[in-house]
Design a protein around this motif. Structure first.
Motif, short mmCIF file in Angstrom:
data_model
loop_
_atom_site.label_atom_id
_atom_site.label_comp_id
_atom_site.label_asym_id
_atom_site.label_seq_id
_atom_site.Cartn_x
_atom_site.Cartn_y
_atom_site.Cartn_z
N VAL A 69 0.84 -1.20 0.00
CA VAL A 69 0.00 0.00 0.00
C VAL A 69 0.88 1.25 0.00
N GLY A 70 1.97 1.20 0.77
CA GLY A 70 2.89 2.34 0.78
C GLY A 70 3.47 2.62 -0.59
N ALA A 71 3.79 1.56 -1.34
CA ALA A 71 4.32 1.73 -2.69
C ALA A 71 3.29 2.41 -3.59
N GLU A 72 2.03 2.06 -3.42
CA GLU A 72 0.97 2.69 -4.22
C GLU A 72 0.85 4.17 -3.88
N VAL A 73 0.85 4.49 -2.59
CA VAL A 73 0.72 5.89 -2.17
C VAL A 73 1.91 6.71 -2.66
N ARG A 74 3.10 6.13 -2.59
CA ARG A 74 4.30 6.87 -2.94
C ARG A 74 4.41 7.21 -4.42
N ARG A 75 3.51 6.67 -5.24
CA ARG A 75 3.50 7.05 -6.65
C ARG A 75 3.18 8.54 -6.81
N THR A 76 2.34 9.05 -5.92
CA THR A 76 1.84 10.42 -6.10
C THR A 76 1.99 11.30 -4.86
N VAL A 77 2.33 10.73 -3.71
CA VAL A 77 2.38 11.48 -2.46
C VAL A 77 3.82 11.61 -1.98
N ASP A 78 4.18 12.80 -1.51
CA ASP A 78 5.51 13.07 -0.97
C ASP A 78 5.80 12.15 0.22
N THR A 79 7.06 11.79 0.38
CA THR A 79 7.45 10.85 1.44
C THR A 79 7.02 11.31 2.83
N VAL A 80 7.34 12.55 3.19
CA VAL A 80 7.05 13.00 4.55
C VAL A 80 5.55 13.16 4.79
N VAL A 81 4.79 13.52 3.75
CA VAL A 81 3.34 13.62 3.91
C VAL A 81 2.75 12.23 4.16
N TYR A 82 3.17 11.27 3.36
CA TYR A 82 2.70 9.89 3.55
C TYR A 82 3.13 9.37 4.92
N THR A 83 4.40 9.57 5.26
CA THR A 83 4.93 9.03 6.51
C THR A 83 4.24 9.65 7.72
N ALA A 84 4.01 10.96 7.70
CA ALA A 84 3.35 11.62 8.82
C ALA A 84 1.95 11.04 9.05
N GLY A 85 1.19 10.89 7.98
CA GLY A 85 -0.16 10.35 8.11
C GLY A 85 -0.15 8.90 8.54
N CYS A 86 0.74 8.12 7.96
CA CYS A 86 0.84 6.69 8.29
C CYS A 86 1.21 6.49 9.76
N TYR A 87 2.23 7.21 10.22
CA TYR A 87 2.66 7.07 11.61
C TYR A 87 1.57 7.54 12.58
N ALA A 88 0.87 8.61 12.23
CA ALA A 88 -0.18 9.13 13.11
C ALA A 88 -1.31 8.12 13.27
N ILE A 89 -1.75 7.55 12.17
CA ILE A 89 -2.83 6.56 12.22
C ILE A 89 -2.36 5.31 12.95
N GLY A 90 -1.17 4.82 12.59
CA GLY A 90 -0.64 3.62 13.23
C GLY A 90 -0.42 3.81 14.72
N GLY A 91 0.14 4.95 15.10
CA GLY A 91 0.37 5.22 16.51
C GLY A 91 -0.92 5.32 17.30
N ALA A 92 -1.92 5.97 16.72
CA ALA A 92 -3.21 6.09 17.39
C ALA A 92 -3.86 4.72 17.60
N ALA A 93 -3.78 3.87 16.58
CA ALA A 93 -4.35 2.53 16.69
C ALA A 93 -3.63 1.72 17.77
N LEU A 94 -2.31 1.84 17.83
CA LEU A 94 -1.54 1.13 18.85
C LEU A 94 -1.84 1.66 20.25
#
Length: 305
Positions: free
Chosen positions: A171-196
């Motif tokens: 899924v990360g590979a798909e997102v990285r086609r069009t989304v900047d690394t830090v934008v993707y990473t910030a959102g991914c870490y925020a969602i993952g951290g909240a779930a944890l």
């Protein structure tokens, strides 16, 4: 109205493979630091993810915002990251470390199967390379799967952890086609951290009150395995296939063994050298196959909408 065609993925440059190597080295510090930290493993996973958000979040402030579809994929990736931590870390309490490591190392197989399910033609050489690399992992771990119900449950958790890790990378590979690394990473870490965080609260994990050494280990995880490791892995997913990245991550097993030998005075297993050569050979086969046959690249497949 048909969707606009997605931009083609750029070819990987030599520097991308250097970045991948640095990322794998950084991720290799994860196991030894988790072992050193005197805190619940799930809580460590939560803190390493949550504390990385402000750093990448500040960098993402002036970057273009993702659209609705991209936001959905970022959220899915974050949940898959949390699922990986939630499945694999508890497996270590039920089965042996060797079995857990060997089963979570099936990530490249799952990545290739996901690519195939998305309509990709996975070349025979890719399967051969994955097989060679996994033989190296099995040789290193000396895996001996248990037959008890408890061990079987732990094995299943580790296997599911490998599957969720492959889905996270895909899924990360798909997102990285069009989304900047830090934008993707910030959102991914925020969602993952909240779930944890929610999972830690529900399961009653202690989130504070650790000693200084444990907090330093957690900070080391944030700086090394999370910010440097996972973020750089996300960076190269734009040019290197999810399957190739998943195979390369197997070097984490070798790196962790070397670091443990230095930090905990553990004697490296005699199989470390031949195992490293097999993992390297498998990685080279997979990457070379991807270069010869671009169609095998999982990030060229159908949208993960």
């Amino acid at each position: 109205m048909p969707p606009a065609p997605r931009p083609a993925s750029p070819a990987a440059a030599p520097v991308d493979f250097v970045v991948l190597g640095v990322a794998v080295l950084a991720v290799s510090t994860s196991g030894p630091l988790i072992r050193y930290a005197a805190a619940p493993a799930l809580a460590i996973g939560m803190w390493r993810t949550i504390l990385a958000v402000p750093v990448v979040g500040l960098l993402a402030l002036r970057r273009p915002r993702p659209d609705r579809r991209e936001r959905r994929l970022i959220a899915a990736s974050g949940l898959l990251l949390a699922l990986h931590f939630a499945l694999w870390v508890p497996s270590l309490s039920y089965t042996s470390v060797a079995s857990s490591v060997a089963l979570v190392a099936t990530q490249p197989i799952w990545a290739a199967l996901i690519a195939r399910a998305r309509g990709e033609v996975v070349a025979r050489e890719v399967w051969i390379g994955i097989g060679i690399a996994l033989v190296g992992v099995v040789i290193l771990t000396g895996v001996d799967f248990g037959l008890s119900t408890r061990a079987l449950f732990g094995d299943l958790l580790a296997l599911a952890g490998g599957c969720s890790a492959a889905a996270y990378v895909t899924v990360g590979a798909e997102v990285r086609r069009t989304v900047d690394t830090v934008v993707y990473t910030a959102g991914c870490y925020a969602i993952g951290g909240a779930a944890l965080f929610v999972l830690c609260v529900v399961t009653g994990r202690e989130l504070t009150g650790y000693d200084t050494g444990t907090w330093l280990a957690i900070i080391g995880l944030v700086v090394g395995a999370q910010l440097l490791g996972h973020t750089l892995l996300n960076q190269v997913l734009r040019t290197i296939s999810a399957t190739s990245v998943s195979v390369a991550i197997l070097f984490e097993v070798i790196g962790a063994a070397i670091i443990a030998a230095i930090a905990f005075d553990e004697t490296p297993p005699l199989a470390a050298a031949p195992a490293a050569l097999l993992i390297l050979a498998g990685t080279v086969v997979v990457i070379r196959s991807g270069r010869r046959r671009p169609i095998t690249d999982p990030i060229e497949g159908a949208p993960l909408a």
